[in-house]
Write a protein that holds these residues in place. Structure first.
Motif, mmCIF file in Angstrom:
data_model
loop_
_atom_site.group_PDB
_atom_site.id
_atom_site.type_symbol
_atom_site.label_atom_id
_atom_site.label_comp_id
_atom_site.label_asym_id
_atom_site.label_seq_id
_atom_site.Cartn_x
_atom_site.Cartn_y
_atom_site.Cartn_z
ATOM 1 N N GLY A 42 0.596 -1.524 -0.065
ATOM 2 C CA GLY A 42 0.081 0.538 0.599
ATOM 3 C C GLY A 42 0.666 1.470 -0.456
ATOM 4 O O GLY A 42 2.277 1.147 -0.234
ATOM 5 N N LEU A 59 -3.557 2.049 6.962
ATOM 6 C CA LEU A 59 -3.254 1.245 5.947
ATOM 7 C C LEU A 59 -2.534 0.053 6.551
ATOM 8 O O LEU A 59 -3.515 -1.315 6.410
ATOM 9 C CB LEU A 59 -2.477 1.411 5.217
ATOM 10 C CG LEU A 59 -2.695 2.196 3.787
ATOM 11 C CD1 LEU A 59 -2.198 2.259 2.626
ATOM 12 C CD2 LEU A 59 -4.033 1.711 3.439
ATOM 13 N N ASN A 64 -8.719 0.059 4.191
ATOM 14 C CA ASN A 64 -8.212 0.040 3.415
ATOM 15 C C ASN A 64 -8.602 1.551 2.559
ATOM 16 O O ASN A 64 -7.810 2.935 3.544
ATOM 17 C CB ASN A 64 -10.172 -0.275 2.823
ATOM 18 C CG ASN A 64 -10.945 0.814 2.595
ATOM 19 O OD1 ASN A 64 -11.067 1.657 2.835
ATOM 20 N ND2 ASN A 64 -12.528 0.383 2.627
ATOM 21 N N GLN A 96 -12.570 1.459 -7.801
ATOM 22 C CA GLN A 96 -12.486 0.213 -6.672
ATOM 23 C C GLN A 96 -12.038 -0.862 -7.936
ATOM 24 O O GLN A 96 -12.992 -1.362 -8.906
ATOM 25 C CB GLN A 96 -14.079 -0.624 -6.308
ATOM 26 C CG GLN A 96 -14.635 1.475 -5.590
ATOM 27 C CD GLN A 96 -16.613 0.453 -5.557
ATOM 28 O OE1 GLN A 96 -17.214 0.934 -6.360
ATOM 29 N NE2 GLN A 96 -17.223 0.450 -4.084
ATOM 30 N N TYR A 155 -17.705 3.808 2.403
ATOM 31 C CA TYR A 155 -16.573 2.661 2.054
ATOM 32 C C TYR A 155 -15.865 2.063 2.374
ATOM 33 O O TYR A 155 -14.995 1.850 2.556
ATOM 34 C CB TYR A 155 -16.039 3.223 -0.116
ATOM 35 C CG TYR A 155 -17.216 3.049 -0.389
ATOM 36 C CD1 TYR A 155 -17.676 1.881 -1.290
ATOM 37 C CD2 TYR A 155 -17.601 4.882 -0.850
ATOM 38 C CE1 TYR A 155 -18.326 1.828 -2.551
ATOM 39 C CE2 TYR A 155 -18.547 4.717 -1.947
ATOM 40 C CZ TYR A 155 -19.289 3.611 -2.521
ATOM 41 O OH TYR A 155 -19.581 3.777 -3.596
ATOM 42 N N LYS A 157 -14.009 1.285 5.887
ATOM 43 C CA LYS A 157 -13.522 -0.276 6.595
ATOM 44 C C LYS A 157 -13.907 -0.235 8.172
ATOM 45 O O LYS A 157 -14.229 -0.751 9.081
ATOM 46 C CB LYS A 157 -12.364 -0.742 6.036
ATOM 47 C CG LYS A 157 -12.103 -2.240 6.510
ATOM 48 C CD LYS A 157 -10.906 -2.862 5.990
ATOM 49 C CE LYS A 157 -11.218 -4.520 5.931
ATOM 50 N NZ LYS A 157 -9.560 -4.856 5.729
ATOM 51 N N ASP A 401 -4.470 0.860 -1.727
ATOM 52 C CA ASP A 401 -3.748 -0.195 -0.715
ATOM 53 C C ASP A 401 -4.257 -1.285 -1.389
ATOM 54 O O ASP A 401 -3.442 -1.536 -2.997
ATOM 55 C CB ASP A 401 -5.156 -0.399 0.082
ATOM 56 C CG ASP A 401 -6.613 -1.149 -0.714
ATOM 57 O OD1 ASP A 401 -6.086 -1.375 -2.460
ATOM 58 O OD2 ASP A 401 -8.014 -0.179 -0.493
ATOM 59 N N GLN A 403 -5.032 -4.324 -2.261
ATOM 60 C CA GLN A 403 -5.851 -4.883 -2.960
ATOM 61 C C GLN A 403 -6.304 -4.056 -4.271
ATOM 62 O O GLN A 403 -7.149 -4.023 -5.580
ATOM 63 C CB GLN A 403 -7.755 -4.976 -2.509
ATOM 64 C CG GLN A 403 -8.125 -5.816 -1.668
ATOM 65 C CD GLN A 403 -6.827 -5.404 0.162
ATOM 66 O OE1 GLN A 403 -6.861 -4.373 0.066
ATOM 67 N NE2 GLN A 403 -6.339 -6.189 0.394
ATOM 68 N N ASN A 405 -7.474 -1.238 -5.138
ATOM 69 C CA ASN A 405 -8.813 -0.124 -4.594
ATOM 70 C C ASN A 405 -7.278 1.722 -4.714
ATOM 71 O O ASN A 405 -6.888 1.317 -3.918
ATOM 72 C CB ASN A 405 -9.412 0.130 -2.850
ATOM 73 C CG ASN A 405 -10.367 -1.102 -3.413
ATOM 74 O OD1 ASN A 405 -11.247 -1.779 -3.862
ATOM 75 N ND2 ASN A 405 -9.907 -2.423 -2.001
#
Length: 583
Positions: A42, A59, A64, A96, A155, A157, A401, A403, A405
Motif C-alpha cells: 500500500g 493501511l 482500506n 474500486q 466505503y 472499513k 491499498d 487490493q 482500491n
C-alpha cells in the motif's frame, strides 16, 4: 534542425546529470528530481510527511484506501492549515478494484443562502478590493467534513473514530514547522500576515504574541483537537450541533453570511465521473463543478494522435501545441463552465474528439495566436458536437491499498490561510472560496481567471474549480493516480504529469519533478519555470510569438503509479515538502 536537436538533447542530458548527482538547489526555489518510492502493498502520497504517515498507519491497521485517505485529509487539515482543512471543501475520485467502478464525490463549498450576484460591488458598481478574499464575507459553506464522512460511511472499513485519531494527536501534541521550500508554511504566513493579525482567533493560533511562526517552532492547536474530537463522536455536529451554532454565531457578529440553515442544508453530491480515452488509457476525472476534468480531456483530445514522444520531451513543437491547446481550453472555461445545478454545461461537446479536431485545425504550428484571437465558440456551433459518438492553495493526496482500491482527493480552503478567519474556540480556519465565483464580468479572481454568467454568484451555488483529481486505468487495471494544488495551474500541472508518465514513460519521481509550463488564455503570458527550458527552446518559442514569463516554480503534485510487475511507485513534488509513505 539537426544541430538544434543535438544541442537540445545534450542540454537535457546535462540537466539530468546535474540534478541526479547533486539534487540541485536554488536559494529561493527547490528544483530537484526526486526518486520515487517503490513498495508492494500500500502507499500514500500527500503534501506533508506527517499526513502521509497518518494515512499509512491506517493501511497498516487493515484499513482500506478510503480509510487512509480520510485519515490523511484530516491530518493535512492540521499540518497544512494554510492550504486545506475542515473549513474548506474539495473533490474525490474513487476506484474500486474488484468491480472496476469509478466514483466521483463533490464536497465543494456552496454560496450561503444570503449571497447575491453583486455582493462584492460598491454603489457605483465597482469591485470592492479584497472583499471576496479576506474576512467573513469571503467564506462559503464548508463541505470537507460532510464529504469525508460520506465516503467513509459508504466505503470505509475501520471505525470513523479510528481514522480521525492521528489528526487529533497531531493537533494536541503539535508539530515542528518546517518550510522547505521557504514559501510553504513560513513563507505563506508572511504573505498573509495582515489577514492573520486582523483576526483575533487566527492571531492567537498562528501569531502568538504577535509573532508569526518561524522554522523550528512547534504549532499546537488544542481548539482544533477538541473540534476534531467532537467530529469523531458526531460528524453532524459540524452542521447541526454545537460546532454549527458556534460558526453561525460568529458569522452573525461579524457580518458574515453563513447561517444555521446553510450548514444544516449542506450535502455532498455523488456525480458521474468524467472519463475519456487517450492512447490505450482510460482517464477518469472530476466533472463540473470542477472545470479540471473537462479541460484535461479537452487538451488531451486536441493533442490527439500527435506523436509527442518522437518529437521529444520539451521540443518546441510539443510545447507550442500544448500552449495553444491550453489557450483554447481556458477560453472555453471562461464561458461555459459553472455549477451544473444552475447552468447547462455542454460537457459532451467540449470533451468530444470531433470538437477537439475542429479546434486543433485552428492551431498554426509556426505562430502563436494572441489571446485576443482565441475565443470560445458560440453555443450553436458547440451544440453540433453534443451528439458526436465518443468514448464517454489547495492540497492533493493519493492512496492505493493492497487490493488496489484507489483514492485521488483534492481539497482546499483556496488562497493561503483562506479568508484569514478562525471561528473562536474551534480552531476552524474558514475558506475564501467565494472568490472562485465571477464576482463581476471580466474581473479576474486571485488566480487571474476570468469568468462569466455561468459562474456568477447565486445562493447555494458551487463556485467553479480547477481541482483535477484523476485516476488512469489500462485494460481495466489501475495505472496512475495524480492531482495537484495551484489554483488555475492545477489543470496544466496534472496534464503534464499524465503525459510524462503515459507518453514519455517517466517514473513518477521524474514526472512530478519535470519543469512545467502554463498558459490560461488570460493574461496572455506563457509561464515557464526557471532552469526548465534551454535558451534555444525559449528563443524558438519567442520567435513563434509566445510572450514568455519566467516565474518561481509552482504546484505541489503527487502521484502513484502501478508498474508492470504490479508494484507501487509513488512520489511527491520536490517543490513542496510532501513525501510518499508505503509498505
Amino acid at each position: 534542425m539537426f544541430n538544434f536537436l543535438r544541442y537540445k538533447q545534450f542540454s537535457i542530458a546535462i540537466l539530468y546529470i546535474i540534478v541526479s548527482i547533486s539534487l540541485f538547489w536554488c536559494e529561493e526555489t527547490r528544483a530537484a528530481f526526486v526518486l520515487p518510492l517503490r513498495t508492494k502493498k500500500g502507499m500514500v502520497t500527500s503534501a506533508h510527511p506527517l499526513a502521509s504517515e497518518a494515512g499509512l498507519s491506517i493501511l497498516r491497521k487493515g484499513g482500506n484506501a478510503v480509510d487512509a485517505a480520510v485519515a490523511t485529509a484530516f491530518a493535512i487539515s492540521v499540518v497544512e492549515p494554510f492550504s486545506a482543512g475542515i473549513g474548506g471543501g474539495g473533490f474525490l475520485m474513487l476506484h474500486q478494484a474488484q468491480t472496476g467502478e469509478m466514483k466521483a464525490l463533490d464536497f465543494r463549498e456552496r454560496a450561503p443562502l444570503r449571497a447575491t450576484r453583486n455582493m462584492y460591488l460598491d454603489e457605483q458598481g465597482k469591485v470592492r478590493p479584497n472583499a471576496s478574499v479576506n474576512g467573513y464575507l469571503a467564506a462559503a459553506v464548508p463541505g470537507t467534513v460532510a464529504g469525508l464522512y460520506e465516503v467513509h460511511r459508504q466505503y470505509g472499513k475501520l471505525p470513523w473514530q479510528e481514522v480521525i485519531a492521528p489528526a487529533i494527536r497531531l493537533a494536541n501534541e503539535g508539530f515542528v514547522v518546517s518550510s522547505i521550500p521557504t514559501w510553504r508554511f513560513v513563507g505563506i504566513s508572511q504573505t498573509r500576515r495582515d489577514v492573520i493579525l486582523n483576526n483575533d482567533a487566527a492571531r492567537q493560533i498562528f501569531a502568538p504574541n504577535g509573532r508569526l511562526f518561524a522554522l523550528g517552532d512547534r504549532l499546537i492547536q488544542r481548539d482544533l483537537a477538541r473540534t476534531l474530537q467532537t467530529i469523531a463522536k458526531d460528524p453532524q455536529s459540524f452542521y447541526t450541533g454545537e460546532i454549527a451554532r458556534t460558526i453561525a454565531s460568529d458569522m452573525a457578529r461579524n457580518g458574515g453570511l453563513i447561517g444555521l440553515a446553510d450548514l444544516k442544508n449542506y450535502k455532498p453530491t455523488w456525480r458521474t465521473p468524467l472519463c475519456g480515452s487517450f492512447r490505450v488509457y482510460r482517464i477518469c476525472t472530476m466533472p463540473p463543478p470542477s472545470s479540471g476534468g473537462v479541460h484535461l480531456l479537452q487538451i488531451l483530445n486536441i493533442i490527439g494522435d500527435t506523436d509527442l514522444k518522437s518529437l521529444g520531451w520539451h521540443h518546441p513543437d510539443t510545447l507550442h501545441l500544448l500552449v495553444e491547446a491550453m489557450k483554447i481550453a481556458y477560453a472555453d472555461r471562461s464561458v461555459y463552465l459553472g455549477d451544473p445545478d444552475f447552468v447547462n454545461i455542454p460537457v459532451t461537446a467540449l470533451t468530444s474528439h470531433s470538437y477537439a479536431a475542429k479546434r486543433r485545425r485552428e492551431i498554426t504550428m509556426q505562430r502563436a495566436r494572441p489571446a485576443t484571437e482565441v475565443r470560445a465558440v458560440d453555443r450553436d456551433t458547440l451544440e453540433r458536437f453534443v451528439n458526436s459518438k465518443e468514448s464517454p492553495e489547495t492540497s492533493h493526496l493519493s492512496v492505493v491499498d493492497e487490493q488496489r482500491n484507489a483514492v485521488s482527493l483534492t481539497f482546499t480552503i483556496n488562497y493561503g490561510f483562506g479568508s484569514g478567519v478562525v471561528v473562536p474556540g474551534t480552531g476552524i480556519l474558514l475558506n475564501d472560496e467565494m472568490d472562485d465565483f465571477a464576482i463581476a464580468p471580466g474581473v479576474p479572481n486571485v488566480f487571474g481567471l476570468v469568468g462569466g454568467d455561468a459562474n456568477a454568484i447565486a445562493p447555494r451555488k458551487i463556485p467553479l474549480s480547477s481541482m483535477t483529481p484523476t485516476i488512469v486505468t489500462e485494460n481495466n487495471r489501475l495505472r496512475l493516480l495524480v492531482g495537484a494544488p495551484g489554483g488555475s495551474t492545477i489543470i496544466t500541472t496534472v496534464l503534464q504529469v499524465v503525459l510524462n508518465v503515459l507518453e514519455y514513460n517517466m517514473d513518477v519521481g521524474a514526472a512530478v519533478s519535470a519543469p512545467r509550463i502554463h498558459h490560461q488564455w488570460l493574461p496572455d503570458k506563457l509561464r515557464v519555470e526557471p532552469f526548465g527550458l534551454d535558451a534555444l527552446t525559449l528563443a524558438e518559442l519567442r520567435r513563434r510569438g509566445h510572450q514568455i514569463e519566467q516565474q518561481t516554480p509552482w504546484g505541489n503534485a503527487n502521484a502513484i503509479a502501478v508498474t508492470p510487475d504490479g508494484s507501487l511507485e509513488g512520489a511527491a513534488d520536490p517543490r513542496g515538502e510532501g513525501s510518499p509513505s508505503g509498505y
